[in-house]
Design an enzyme around this catalytic site. Structure first.
Site, short mmCIF file in Angstrom:
data_model
loop_
_atom_site.label_atom_id
_atom_site.label_comp_id
_atom_site.label_asym_id
_atom_site.label_seq_id
_atom_site.Cartn_x
_atom_site.Cartn_y
_atom_site.Cartn_z
CG ASP A 33 65.55 12.88 -15.02
OD1 ASP A 33 65.49 13.72 -15.94
OD2 ASP A 33 66.33 12.98 -14.05
N GLY A 34 65.58 11.99 -18.16
CA GLY A 34 66.68 11.63 -19.07
C GLY A 34 66.38 11.85 -20.55
N GLY A 36 66.46 14.65 -22.25
CA GLY A 36 67.46 15.56 -22.83
C GLY A 36 68.77 14.84 -23.10
CD1 TRP A 38 67.28 7.68 -25.23
CD2 TRP A 38 66.62 9.21 -26.72
NE1 TRP A 38 66.82 7.01 -26.34
CE2 TRP A 38 66.41 7.93 -27.27
CE3 TRP A 38 66.29 10.34 -27.47
CZ2 TRP A 38 65.86 7.73 -28.52
CZ3 TRP A 38 65.75 10.14 -28.74
CH2 TRP A 38 65.55 8.85 -29.25
CG HIS A 50 61.15 16.65 -24.16
ND1 HIS A 50 61.47 16.16 -22.91
CD2 HIS A 50 61.75 17.86 -24.25
CE1 HIS A 50 62.22 17.05 -22.28
NE2 HIS A 50 62.41 18.08 -23.07
CD1 TRP A 82 55.70 26.41 -14.32
CD2 TRP A 82 55.28 26.72 -16.50
NE1 TRP A 82 54.44 25.90 -14.59
CE2 TRP A 82 54.16 26.08 -15.92
CE3 TRP A 82 55.25 27.01 -17.86
CZ2 TRP A 82 53.03 25.74 -16.65
CZ3 TRP A 82 54.11 26.67 -18.59
CH2 TRP A 82 53.02 26.03 -17.99
CG LEU A 144 46.25 2.67 -15.85
CD1 LEU A 144 46.98 1.94 -14.72
CD2 LEU A 144 47.18 2.79 -17.07
NE ARG A 207 67.86 15.71 -8.95
CZ ARG A 207 69.01 15.63 -9.61
NH1 ARG A 207 70.11 15.30 -8.98
NH2 ARG A 207 69.07 15.90 -10.89
CB SER A 209 62.76 16.07 -8.42
OG SER A 209 64.08 15.71 -8.68
CD GLU A 220 59.88 -1.32 -0.68
OE1 GLU A 220 61.09 -1.28 -0.92
OE2 GLU A 220 59.40 -1.49 0.46
C1 FPP Z 1 62.63 14.88 -18.04
O1 FPP Z 1 63.73 14.73 -18.89
C2 FPP Z 1 61.38 14.85 -18.80
C3 FPP Z 1 60.47 15.87 -18.87
C4 FPP Z 1 60.63 17.15 -18.17
C5 FPP Z 1 59.25 15.75 -19.70
C6 FPP Z 1 58.58 14.42 -19.67
C7 FPP Z 1 57.41 14.47 -20.55
C8 FPP Z 1 57.03 13.49 -21.39
C9 FPP Z 1 57.73 12.19 -21.52
C10 FPP Z 1 55.79 13.69 -22.20
C11 FPP Z 1 54.61 13.13 -21.48
C12 FPP Z 1 53.37 13.39 -22.24
C13 FPP Z 1 52.11 13.27 -21.74
C14 FPP Z 1 50.96 13.53 -22.62
C15 FPP Z 1 51.85 12.89 -20.34
P1 FPP Z 1 64.79 15.91 -18.94
O2 FPP Z 1 64.37 16.88 -20.00
O3 FPP Z 1 64.93 16.50 -17.58
O4 FPP Z 1 66.07 15.15 -19.36
P2 FPP Z 1 67.58 15.48 -18.91
O5 FPP Z 1 67.59 15.37 -17.41
O6 FPP Z 1 68.37 14.41 -19.58
O7 FPP Z 1 67.90 16.86 -19.41
#
Ligand code: FPP
Length: 253
Positions: A33-34, A36, A38, A50, A82, A144, A207, A209, A220
Site C-alpha cells: 500500500d502507498g 499513490g 508515494w 505503481h 475496479w 518460491l 487494516r 482490507s 503475526e
Molecule cells: C496500493 O497503493 C497498490 C495497488 C492497488 C497496486 C499494487 C500493484 C503493484 C505494486 C504492481 C504489482 C505487479 C505485479 C505484476 C504483481 P495505492 O494506490 O492504494 O496507494 P495510496 O493508498 O497511497 O493511494
C-alpha cells in the site's frame, strides 16, 4: 507509539546471516500500500507510484528467495479496486500485463512458481491469458511459490467456498460431518498453501482490507509507515528480524 509499530530507528538493518535460519517465516503475505501517496509526495502521477511499486516487488521477491521463504502472497488488485477511476484501472491492467511478460523469464530462471489467486471469471481475457501463461511456464518450479492476489476479495472467496461445499453436499460428494478447518481451506483460492505466518502492510494503515481473512487467523501482523515503493530489501530484513522476536503461541501458553 502505536501498539503495532515497531520502533526501528535504533535497530540497524540485520544482515541475512544475523537472522535466525531456523525461524524464517514459511509464508509471507504483503498488502503493498502507498503507491499513490508515494507519487503525490513527488508531484508525480499515481501511475508513477505503481511503476515504482513493481520495482519494490522485484526486490522483495529476490530477497524472499535469498531468505528461503517458501510462499509469498501479494495483494496486487482487490475486487474493490475496479471502482478506481477508469484511467488508473487501465494503467494498472497494462502494468500487470507488461510486468508479467517482462519478468516471466527471470522469475522462471529463479525457480519461482507464479499463481493467480482471485476470481478469474471477471478478469479481462488478455490479462487472464498472461497469468495463465505464467502459471503454465513456471508450474514445475518450487523455489518460491509466488501468489498474486488479483481480483481478490476474501469474503467472496469464503462465500464461493461455502457454495461449492453446499453443491457437493447436495450431490452427496462430501460428508459435512467430516468438514473441518483443514479441509475447508481446500475450497479457497490458496488451496495447497500453508497459512501466512507473517502479514506485512505498508503505508501506515492498520487494516486488513478483505485480504486472506480465513488464512490469517494466527498470522503475526507488521504494520509499517514506509510507502510500498520505498519498502526495499533492508526494510524486509528488518521486518523479518521483528518477526523473529515474536512469541507465537497459537492460543496455547
Ligand atoms: C496500493 O497503493 C497498490 C495497488 C492497488 C497496486 C499494487 C500493484 C503493484 C505494486 C504492481 C504489482 C505487479 C505485479 C505484476 C504483481 P495505492 O494506490 O492504494 O496507494 P495510496 O493508498 O497511497 O493511494
Amino acid at each position: 507509539m502505536s501498539l503495532f509499530s515497531p520502533v526501528f530507528s535504533s535497530i540497524m538493518t540485520p544482515t541475512i546471516k544475523e537472522l535466525k535460519k531456523n525461524n524464517i517465516p514459511e509464508h509471507v503475505a504483503i498488502i503493498m500500500d502507498g503507491n499513490g501517496r508515494w507519487a503525490s509526495k513527488r508531484k508525480l502521477p499515481r501511475s508513477a507510484g505503481h511503476k515504482a511499486g513493481v520495482e519494490a516487488l522485484r526486490d522483495i521477491i529476490t530477497t524472499s528467495i535469498e531468505l528461503g521463504i517458501k510462499f509469498l502472497t501479494v495483494y496486487s488488485f482487490s475486487s474493490e479496486n475496479w471502482q478506481r477511476p477508469e484511467d488508473e484501472v487501465n494503467f494498472l491492467l497494462n502494468l500487470f500485463l507488461v510486468s508479467l511478460n517482462e519478468e516471466l523469464g527471470s522469475l522462471d530462471k529463479n525457480g519461482v512458481r507464479v499463481r493467480l489467486i482471485g476470481e478469474r471469471k471477471e478478469v479481462p481475457s488478455e490479462i487472464l491469458k498472461a497469468f495463465e501463461n505464467a502459471e503454465k511456464k513456471t508450474r514445475d518450479n518450487d523455489n518460491l511459490y509466488f501468489n498474486i492476489a488479483f481480483n481478490y476479495g476474501s469474503r467472496q472467496e469464503i462465500i464461493n467456498a461455502i457454495k461449492k461445499i453446499c453443491k457437493e453436499a447436495s450431490r452427496n460428494d462430501i460428508d459435512l460431518e467430516q468438514l473441518d478447518e483443514r479441509n475447508f481451506s481446500d475450497y479457497l483460492f490458496t488451496k495447497g498453501c500453508p497459512d501466512p505466518d507473517f502479514l506485512i502492510r505498508t503505508s501506515g494503515e492498520y487494516r486488513v482490507s478483505n485480504f486472506l481473512l480465513w488464512q490469517i487467523a494466527y498470522s503475526e501482523f507488521y504494520f509499517i509507515k514506509t510507502l510500498w515503493p520505498d519498502f526495499k530489501r533492508k526494510d524486509f530484513l528488518r521486518a523479518i528480524y521483528y518477526y523473529q522476536r515474536r512469541n507465537r503461541r497459537f492460543g496455547r501458553l
